[in-house]
Structures are given as structure tokens and as C-alpha cells.
Scaffold this active site. Structure first.
Site, mmCIF file in Angstrom:
data_model
loop_
_atom_site.group_PDB
_atom_site.id
_atom_site.type_symbol
_atom_site.label_atom_id
_atom_site.label_comp_id
_atom_site.label_asym_id
_atom_site.label_seq_id
_atom_site.Cartn_x
_atom_site.Cartn_y
_atom_site.Cartn_z
ATOM 1 N N ASP A 51 20.596 35.506 52.508
ATOM 2 C CA ASP A 51 21.995 35.126 52.264
ATOM 3 C C ASP A 51 22.545 36.012 51.150
ATOM 4 O O ASP A 51 22.293 35.766 49.973
ATOM 5 C CB ASP A 51 22.105 33.647 51.852
ATOM 6 C CG ASP A 51 21.776 32.702 53.007
ATOM 7 O OD1 ASP A 51 21.111 33.138 53.972
ATOM 8 O OD2 ASP A 51 22.167 31.529 52.923
ATOM 9 N N LYS A 60 29.075 33.329 56.100
ATOM 10 C CA LYS A 60 28.896 32.084 55.350
ATOM 11 C C LYS A 60 30.023 31.974 54.344
ATOM 12 O O LYS A 60 30.455 32.971 53.773
ATOM 13 C CB LYS A 60 27.529 32.147 54.658
ATOM 14 C CG LYS A 60 27.211 30.991 53.723
ATOM 15 C CD LYS A 60 25.776 31.141 53.172
ATOM 16 C CE LYS A 60 25.500 30.164 52.058
ATOM 17 N NZ LYS A 60 24.144 30.342 51.463
ATOM 18 N N LYS A 118 27.987 29.747 58.877
ATOM 19 C CA LYS A 118 27.410 28.772 57.949
ATOM 20 C C LYS A 118 28.428 28.358 56.899
ATOM 21 O O LYS A 118 28.668 29.085 55.946
ATOM 22 C CB LYS A 118 26.169 29.369 57.264
ATOM 23 C CG LYS A 118 25.511 28.408 56.254
ATOM 24 C CD LYS A 118 24.264 29.015 55.623
ATOM 25 C CE LYS A 118 23.719 28.119 54.521
ATOM 26 N NZ LYS A 118 22.558 28.728 53.831
#
Lengths: 483, 292, 303
Positions: free
Chosen positions: C140, C203, C239
Site C-alpha cells: 500500500d 485506495k 479499497k
């Protein structure tokens, strides 16, 4: 562990009907009392979702209209025109409040009787109707401020005839400003959707409004004609088709009856290539599939700039997949039932005609209930300005899509219609928005939005879409004599 | 020997030009005693048709001018009449007015034009509104001209009646087809010469002389006329209403003595305006918690 | 073609009207999710959670306990899925990996000088390499918001593309930190940029900045994914992270994914929730739906 990749469906989520109170038979609300029609006739109102009987409704005849007008006249002469304006306002506030208290019941009945999704009845129709009364209540004692340098007085008795697409909301649009301006009312709802108007009569009864100030009588076209032709009516307010609007105009020609007509439309919704596209897609969907397309200002003619046409159509088709068509009382229903069998036939006739004209048809692939009156969301591409489908109001979930190349071309095509109710413009460029909003011949122009309504916002058309405005300060003048 | 006078030829005013009626017909305007004073064009339905085409064509140019500019042009009309006052007075006298009342009518007409000149760039500010809607939208209503207006000039006054209804119509950006006062037609044609000299675009105002009874139908049934105005004519009201239904013309009928001082006002302008309401989203980002 | 070179292919992002987005989102929130669809939805939510701890005070003990919970959400109620992944700092990846073993739960690691991203590229590369070497299944990363807001889009693009190369087999989630981008127009632009630069997932947030995963922001990012899929046929995951703390909001997110992207995306391969407290609320709702009784947090473990 990973999840099973099966489709996730919404389980049925029906709004409960346990708390609503409906009589088997409804009489006329005249002079504050429930009165039997001298016709002794009743007609059935059915649920367009399953074609089952909901209640029987009284069919008012000429005598009943006469009685209603007399009671309205008497209430006007003896009570309503003499009452201090602020007191008048307080009654209207009361009606608004009781409507709010009974909002859920009204929403469920509206959905049952009209076929509109409960979500729309609950979130749009009923709140807007309550708000309309609340808004105009406050005008009652402030009319002088709306018309500087004019002497104002009420018109007298208003005859009001409303359509079946927004039954309670249209009743509110008609009654609230009429009362605020000091008139008394005889109102007739459409024959397929009388119930919420009759519930409103109950609310008016509960509010203690003096008898005869509002009379609600039910019936068919002949009942409406008796209202229009009644010599003691000072004002006709009509919402409905352009055809009937013209009949009314002819009927009152040469008389002193004032009229406001809110009629049909074939409104253009214009998408430029710099538009916020995904929101524009929502605007298209909201423009034509809201209330099954039973909307006079529906954005039924879509104009897409040619360089983005494929993309827009692709996105629109994808969006249509997620529209839930079905039982209006299901909270997840997006597109409910067509209001009546007659209307469904009209819509189907146009769909057939479209195919015959060589237009390309696309319909939502969703499942459609077997019973009841349903029409899947429908779009037609490959149409021309000269296609009948593009020219005539269909009043159903049917969209035509045309492409354009230049600003000038699209303004011309958008205005190339006898109607002029509404228009939509989607572009990110402010200067272009103002160019179009100024040049489109329509009473309401939505820029980067569509099908928005508010009590404070005047609504009404140009050309054959009618005249007069409803809503806002401008809506008052329809019910006042100005000298 | 007395000089031979040049007599005036009265023609119609259409599309910014002074043609004779296409029909080639004429009628005589008479003075009070019934003596002929001029040959007037006896306009036909085709003259009406041509005038409507001109008015439609001119709508963009006239309504597209800035309100301030329209104001100046109306003021200019007043200026030009002021300079030709005596001609109007003479015509009024010829049509039977007393001298004093003729002078007053011309002066009142000039004042009324100036009055409406002043309104051009103001009426919108009074009737327009920003509407406080309950959603994140900026919403406003404003006026737009209704379009092409048919005006049957008041039949009881030659100049002031015409001016009283024509000025509010054009002050608001409309274009107009006028059926002139049938029995007192002289001033309307002279007035069109004033318009012609006052930067009013050709076609914005068209004036046709003739028999009202003949011309009412082509005008009020015309599908490209958006609104219709007339004064008095109570016996024709129903007919005009019926003629006007097909395209839902906005019909404005008045029953007023235009010589009264209170027959001017804002609402004569707004009677020929449509209200347009525009919505646009308001993006609400940041500053939301600001207390200034 | 190296991803960096694709910057030229980046399409012009469409503009986004915030009010329109709010209206659309409110329609998702009005979907009524009852009975079977609610139970199925809640279990799906559990299975999409990236159980997260990203704190300066993280210790092996904390991470160990969280990993145990990831696999044993509520053992007294059989048939529950595990979460999708645990999400930790690079220093904890090795430990987390050893905890989740072959449970199917993935280990995700934040990198690139999370959460600010204010470090030179080589540091970010080293950071990422370390996490991958430690066994991270997913990376991430954060984008350089400062550079983005300064208009240096190609810089941001290149950075993402280079991190993607370092990831190897690990799937790359690109955190836009939408709370710092301020407008939905920026969110859309950053989404397009990240997707074209090679993101496997996009995300919303680090969880350190408010607002985080509002539905408006998630909507905007989902539409970028939709458009990319329509153009290329390539799926990208989504996400939302931060702020999704209750079941209802999570279900509304699922509704949104279903209606915008379709059922293909309703799996943890393509949709995740970055959250720390969501799991327990979902568990309580599942038990409530099963037993008909409202639940107390005393009966649900905190790890």
C-alpha cells in the site's frame, strides 16, 4: 478464504401497509362534510401494480359541482375573505404540519394508487407537498411585499383540476397559493389517483379550516368540464395535457375567468463533451425515468455532442442495468408501475411506432412483473428531429437520443418544438451554460442537474407548455387580482 | 399664387421599410365631419404575414441588445417626436382633436415613452428573484421577452393609446406587429417614421393600417405570434380568445382610458414577459466551518 | 513498454460535479438491504476487510494478536470467513506473515514513507523492496500529494510506475489520500493517474487524515475504475480506508460497487475495506440478524 463469487441480489423490502387507513368507499368533500354524490355513481380506483381494487370513488356530476362552488362562494364571502391574513396563514401552516405528521401514510397511499416507487413518494412527492403548504402559509400576510405599487385582492373561487402523475404534490401546488392569496377552492383530482387528495380532505377537516374553503370532488372528465364551465368560478388552474388545456381555453374564451395552464412538454437535455459525464448520466436517468417518465418536464429528448455519443450511450445502458423495475412498494424499486392500462397502451404504441420509424431500440434487461402495468426503461437511438417519437410527448420511460455538432445547432434543435417547459444543459464551462440557459426557450432550465423542484422555485412553461407560474413569489400572481 | 402643397402618402411600415400594402387596396381616413383626409393602405392578411416574419427575424437583434441600449433607443424615440411635435399635433387636429388636447396628447405620449425608456434596464431587477431552494443549488428567476407580440392599437386614441401599449412591449425586448387605429390612423404611420429614425432595428415594430375586423383573424390565429394585446374591443374578445387558443397565445386585454396618468406601470412590461427559472449546483467544499 | 512511458497515454479526466455525486450516493444509501441479502452482504464485508494497525506504538505483541483475530473472527459462530488481509508497517511484515501462514489471509504492508510520502524516491524504493522481501503480498503506497497539488503529475506518475516495478509479484495499492486532494476533480485525476501508472488497486486514504473514505470519494474512484475497464478490459481493485466503522456504511459501499462495477468486483480480490473497528460491528450485526437480539460489545473481542 475468499468469498463465493455469486451475484448478490437485494431481497424484497416491502414498505408495510399496516398503518394506513383507507375507506372502502369515498364520497365528496363539500362544505366541510363528506357528501354523497347526487349521481349515486362510484368508480373504482385500482393498484396499477396488481390491478386490484383499492377503493370506490364517487363520481361527481353537475349538481355536485354546483354545490361545491356554492359552498366555496359562501365560504369566500362570509369567512375567508374577511379573515385577517395572518389567521389565514395559520390555517395553512396547520395543514402543512398535519401532512408532515401523516407523511408516511400519504406516501404509502400515493405509491399504492399511482404506481410510483415508494422511495419517490416518501422522499420527493410528500415532503415537497408539505413544504409547499409551509412555504405559502408564510406569504398570506405578506402579499403586499410581492407586488409593490399594486392594489391586491383575491380572485374569489378557484376551480382546480390536477393530473395523475404527482397527485398530492399537484394538489398542494394548487391549493396552497390559492388559500394564501385568499381564495376558496374546488379541486378535482385525476380519476386514477383520487386517494391522496381525499386524504388531504381528511387532513383539512382535521385542521379545522372553515367549511367550504376547500372542496374536493372526484370524478372524470365531465366533472372537470362542469368546473371549467361553471359561471361562478373566477379562476381555472389546470395541470395536464396540452390537448385538454386548449379545450379549457376555448371553454373560457370571452369570459373573465383567469387561467393558469401547466401543460405538456418535450424537453431537451443537452450533454456537451466537457460535461461531468457520470453526473450527466444520472441527469439523463433522473430526467426520463423519474416517476416512470410521467413528468411533464421529463428530459425526453437527449442531445449528445457527437464526439462523446458512443461513450454516453454505453454509460447510459450500463446505468440502466442497475435500475430496479417492479413493485412500487418495494423500497428498492427505482421504476414503478405505469399509472394506468390506458397510459401503458399509449406508451407501447409509441415504442412500436419508434421501431417502425427505424429507430434503434434498447430496453433495460431487468425482469418485469407479469401482472400490473409495467414498461421497462427504454431508449431509442438513430432518431431524427422529424421522427414522431422526437416530436410528441410520450409521458413514459422512453428517451430519444440525437447527436449534435455545434452549440448553434443544438440550441436550434432544442427550441424547434411547440413546447417550452424545461431544458437541461450539461457542461463544465460557465460561459456556455449562461449562453444556453438564456437562449433555450423554456420556463425552467436545469444546468448540470435535472428534475429539481422546490416550493420557492417558480415552475411553468413557454409556448404550448402553458402559461402562468407555480411556486415561489411568482406563483402568487396566479391567484390575485392586481390593480 | 398659393404654393401647391406636397401631400403625404401614408404607407405601412413592415420589416423596416415603407411598402404599400401588397393588396394594392386603400381606404379613406376621414375627419370628424366625414371629409376624406388621406388614402390609407388597406392592409391584407399577407401584410400581416410578412410583418410577423419580419418581427420574428428582428427578435434576436432587438432582444439581444443590452437593456441599457434599448433604453437609449426608446429615449431617442421621445427626442425625435419632440422635434416633430407639430406634425403630430396637426394630424390629431386633422383627425378631429381640439388643439389643446392634441398638444397634451403628444406631450403625454412623449412623457410616456421617456417613462418606459427608463424601465428598460430596471424592470428585470424588480421582478427577478434569487430563490432560496432547500438543496445545494443556486436558483434564480428572471424575465425574458415572450417573443413576437401582436398589438391591436387602442381604437379611442390615435397616438397615446398606441404608445401606451407599444412601449412596454418593446421596452421588454419583444418585437411587435401593430394593427393601427382604424379610424384615426395618421399618427401611427407618422410614428413609424419616428421609429425608423430612432435606431429601432427594422422589423422590431411593424405597423399595418386597415380594417381591424379583417386583420384580427390572420394576426390572432398566426402560429408564430406569441402574445396578443388589445384594449376595449369587448365585442371581439371572445373571438380573439378563440383565435388565440391553437398556439396558446398569451392574450392581454385591457379596458382602460390611456389618457389617464395611471395607465402606465411596470406590469404593462411584465405582462409580455416569461419568467425563466435556472438551477445550478453549488459545490460546497471548504469554508464550511469558517465563522469569518 | 515501461509504465513510465505511458504518461502520454493518460486521458483527460472528466470533471466531477460534487452535488451530482452526493445525489447519486444518497441513492445507494437508500437501498434497503434486508434478510438474506443482509447476511450475505455482512459476510462479504468481513471477508473484504484489511484488518489494520499502523501506529508508531505497534509492537510484535499487538500485531500477533491482531493476526490471530484476522483468522478467528468469532469462533463461537461457525461458518464465518476470515478477513482478507492484515495491514501493517514493513517492520512487522515478517511477523505477520509467520502468523497468518496458509490461512489465506494476505499480508499487506504500507510503504513509500507512509503516511506522508515525503521522502526521496530511492528511500521509497528501498522501503518497498524491504516489505516485499519480508513476504508482503500487497504493497500500500502513498502518492506524493505535494507534487500532485503542485501540478507535477508526471513526477507522481513515474513514482507509482517505479514502485510498481519493485513490487514484483506483490499487488500494488495506491493510496491517494483524498482528504488532502480536497476536490473530487483532483480525486478523479489522481485515480486515473494511479491506474494508468500501474496500480492494481486504488485506495482512498491512509487513515491519518480526515475526511477519509467518504462514499462520494469512493464513488469518484469507482467511476475511474469503471471507465478504465470499459477502455481496456482490465479490472482494477478498490479499497476505501478510514472512516468506515459500521455495517450499514459498509453495506452501502457494497451496493455502490455492485451497481457501478458489477458483481465481478464483489470479492476481496477486487474490493477491500481498510478498517480496524469495522469487523466487530459487522460481527454484532451478523449475530443480531441470526438471533434477533441486539448485541453488546462485551461479547466481541478487541485485538
Amino acid at each position: 478464504m475468499t468469498s463465493k463469487n455469486k451475484n448478490w441480489e437485494y431481497s424484497p423490502s416491502l414498505e408495510s401497509t399496516g398503518h394506513i387507513k383507507l375507506k372502502k368507499k369515498y364520497d365528496l368533500f363539500i362544505n366541510g362534510k363528506w357528501t354523497k354524490s347526487s349521481s349515486k355513481k362510484y368508480f373504482k380506483t385500482i393498484n396499477p401494480n396488481d390491478e386490484k381494487l383499492i377503493a370506490e370513488i364517487s363520481h361527481a356530476n353537475q349538481n355536485d359541482v354546483d354545490l361545491a362552488v356554492k359552498s366555496a362562494r359562501k365560504a369566500y364571502d362570509t369567512v375567508w375573505s374577511k379573515m385577517p391574513a395572518n389567521e389565514r396563514g395559520k390555517y395553512i401552516y396547520r395543514i402543512a404540519r398535519i401532512m408532515q405528521e401523516r407523511a408516511k401514510e400519504l406516501a404509502v397511499i400515493e405509491s399504492l394508487d399511482s404506481g410510483k416507487p415508494i422511495r419517490e413518494a416518501r422522499d420527493i412527492d410528500i415532503p415537497l407537498a408539505c413544504n409547499h403548504f409551509f412555504y405559502y402559509a408564510g406569504w398570506a400576510d405578506k402579499l403586499d411585499y410581492a407586488f409593490p405599487n399594486r392594489k391586491i385582492s383575491p380572485l374569489g373561487v378557484a376551480g382546480q383540476i390536477i393530473p395523475w402523475n404527482f397527485p398530492l404534490l399537484m394538489a398542494a401546488w394548487k391549493i396552497a397559493p390559492a388559500l394564501a392569496a385568499g381564495n376558496t377552492v374546488v379541486l378535482k383530482p385525476a380519476e386514477t389517483t383520487s386517494l391522496t387528495a381525499l386524504k388531504l380532505a381528511e387532513i383539512i377537516e382535521e385542521s379545522g379550516l372553515p367549511a367550504g374553503v376547500v372542496n374536493i370532488i372526484t370524478g372524470h372528465g365531465d366533472t372537470g368540464a362542469s368546473i371549467v364551465n361553471h359561471p361562478d368560478i373566477n379562476k381555472i388552474a389546470f395541470t395536464g395535457s396540452t390537448g385538454v388545456g386548449k379545450i379549457i381555453q376555448k371553454a373560457i374564451a370571452g369570459t373573465d375567468k383567469k387561467a393558469t395552464l401547466e401543460l405538456g412538454g418535450k424537453s431537451a437535455n443537452i450533454i456537451f463533451d466537457d460535461a461531468p459525464l457520470d453526473q450527466a448520466i444520472e441527469g439523463i436517468v433522473n430526467g426520463i425515468f423519474f416517476n416512470q417518465g410521467h413528468v411533464c418536464c421529463a428530459g425526453s429528448r437527449l442531445f449528445v455532442q457527437e464526439n462523446i455519443a458512443d461513450k454516453v450511450i454505453r454509460k447510459l445502458k450500463h446505468r440502466m442495468k442497475s435500475l430496479v423495475v417492479g413493485n412500487p412498494l418495494d423500497k428498492n424499486t427505482d421504476v414503478g408501475a405505469i399509472n394506468s392500462k390506458d397510459q401503458l397502451q399509449i406508451i407501447n404504441k409509441y415504442i412500436k411506432l419508434g421501431k417502425k420509424e427505424g429507430a434503434e431500440l434498447y430496453q433495460s434487461t431487468c425482469s418485469i412483473p407479469k401482472k400490473g402495468f409495467f414498461c421497462p426503461p427504454t431508449i431509442f437511438t438513430n432518431v431524427a428531429q422529424s421522427s414522431i417519437l422526437v416530436q410528441e410527448e410520450i409521458f413514459g420511460p422512453v428517451l430519444t437520443i440525437q447527436t449534435f455538432r455545434t452549440v448553434d445547432e443544438v440550441i436550434q434543435k432544442a427550441n424547434n418544438t411547440p413546447y417550452g417547459l424545461a431544458a437541461g444543459v450539461w457542461t463544465d464551462k460557465g460561459a456556455r451554460i449562461f449562453n444556453l440557459t438564456t437562449k433555450l426557450k423554456a420556463g425552467v432550465v436545469w444546468a448540470n442537474t435535472y428534475n429539481k423542484f422546490d416550493p420557492a422555485s417558480p415552475f411553468g412553461g413557454y409556448k404550448e407548455s402553458g402559461f402562468g407560474r407555480e411556486g415561489g413569489m411568482h406563483g402568487l400572481s396566479a391567484y390575485l387580482k392586481l390593480s | 399664387m398659393k404654393r401647391v402643397e406636397i401631400l403625404k402618402t401614408y404607407k405601412i411600415y413592415s420589416g423596416g421599410k415603407f411598402p404599400r400594402t401588397e393588396s394594392g387596396r386603400y381606404y379613406m381616413a376621414l375627419d370628424k365631419k366625414g371629409n376624406p383626409i388621406a388614402n390609407m393602405c388597406l392592409g391584407s392578411r399577407k401584410d400581416v404575414r410578412n410583418a410577423v416574419v419580419s418581427a420574428r427575424k428582428a427578435l434576436g437583434a432587438w432582444s439581444g441588445k443590452t437593456a441599457f441600449n434599448r433604453s437609449q433607443i426608446l429615449y431617442r424615440i421621445a427626442e425625435v417626436i419632440e422635434g416633430r411635435k407639430s406634425q403630430f399635433v396637426e394630424e390629431l387636429i386633422l383627425q378631429g382633436s381640439q388643439k389643446n388636447s392634441a398638444i397634451k396628447e403628444v406631450e403625454d405620449s412623449i412623457d410616456r415613452i421617456v417613462y418606459y425608456a427608463g424601465w428598460c434596464d430596471k424592470f428585470c431587477q424588480i421582478g427577478s428573484s434569487v430563490n432560496p431552494v432547500s438543496s445545494s443549488h443556486f436558483n434564480f428567476s428572471t424575465y425574458e421577452p415572450v417573443g413576437v407580440v401582436g398589438l391591436i392599437a387602442p381604437q379611442d386614441s390615435s397616438l397615446l393609446g398606441l404608445v401606451s401599449l407599444l412601449m412596454p412591449i418593446i421596452a421588454g425586448g419583444n418585437t411587435c406587429v401593430v394593427l393601427a387605429n382604424e379610424s384615426l390612423p395618421l399618427c401611427s404611420i407618422t410614428f413609424s417614421e419616428v421609429l425608423h429614425a430612432s435606431d429601432v432595428p427594422g422589423g422590431a415594430v411593424n405597423i399595418i393600417t386597415g380594417h381591424i375586423s379583417e386583420l384580427i383573424k390572420p394576426l390572432s390565429t398566426h402560429m408564430d405570434v406569441n402574445a396578443l394585446a388589445f384594449s376595449g374591443l369587448n365585442e371581439l374578445k371572445k373571438e380573439i380568445d378563440l383565435f388565440s387558443v391553437e398556439n396558446l397565445k398569451r392574450v392581454r386585454s385591457y379596458d382602460l382610458n390611456w389618457k389617464n396618468t395611471d395607465t402606465q406601470g411596470l406590469h404593462y412590461i411584465t405582462d409580455f414577459q416569461e419568467v425563466k427559472t435556472t438551477w445550478h449546483p453549488i459545490e460546497n467544499i471548504g469554508g464550511a466551518t469558517s465563522t469569518y | 513498454m515501461k509504465n513510465q512511458n505511458k504518461f502520454n497515454l493518460l486521458p483527460l479526466s472528466p470533471t466531477v460535479d460534487k452535488v451530482g455525486v452526493e445525489e447519486r450516493v444518497s441513492r445507494f444509501q437508500k437501498r434497503s438491504i434486508k434478510t438474506n441479502s443482509k447476511m450475505d452482504g455482512l459476510k462479504m464485508v468481513l471477508n473484504m476487510i484489511d484488518l489494520t494497525t499502523l501506529e508508531g506504538k505497534d509492537t510484535p505483541g499487538k500485531v500477533r494478536q491482531m493476526c490471530y483475530k484476522a483468522i478467528h473472527l468469532h469462533d463461537s459462530f461457525p461458518g464465518l470467513p476470515t478477513v482478507a488481509a492484515v495491514c501493517v508497517y514493513p517492520s512487522m511484515v515478517g511477523l505477520a506473515k509467520s502468523m497468518v501462514k496458509d490461512s489465506g489471509v494476505k499480508v499487506a504492508s504500507v510503504s513509500t514513507a507512509f503516511p506522508s510520502g515525503q521522502a526521496p524516491l530511492d528511500v521509497k524504493i528501498t522501503d518497498t523492496k524491504y516489505a516485499v522481501e519480508q513476504g508482503a503480498d500487497e504493497i500500500d503506497m502513498v502518492i506524493s500529494r505535494g507534487k500532485f497539488l503542485a501540478g507535477e503529475y508526471s513526477f507522481v506518475f513515474d513514482e507509482i510506475a517505479q514502485i510498481k516495478e519493485v513490487c514484483g509479484e506483490a499487488r500494488l495499492k495506491v493510496i491517494l489520500e483524498t482528504g488532502e486532494l480536497a476536490t473530487l476533480d483532483n480525486v478523479r485525476k489522481a485515480s486515473d493517474l494511479a491506474i494508468y501508472a500501474g496500480a492494481d488497486f486504488i485506495k482512498t486514504s491512509t487513515g491519518k487524515i480526515q475526511p477519509a473514505a467518504t462514499m462520494q470519494v469512493t464513488y469518484t474512484m469507482l467511476m475511474a475504475i469503471r471507465d478504465y475497464y470499459d477502455e481496456t478490459g482490465i479490472m482494477v481493485g478498490m479499497k476505501p480506508a478510514g472512516g468506515i466503522s459500521n455495517s450499514k456504511l459498509a453495506l452501502h459501499n457494497l451496493v455502490m460497487v455492485k451497481e457501478l462495477l458489477g458483481d465481478e468486483w464483489l470479492t476481496n480480490e477486487w474490493f477491500r475495506f481498510g478498517a480496524s473497528s469495522l469487523a466487530n460491528d459487522v460481527l454484532m450485526q451478523i449475530l443480531k440478524t441470526d438471533t434477533g437480539k441486539y448485541q453488546s460489545s462485551d461479547y466481541f473481542t478487541i485485538d
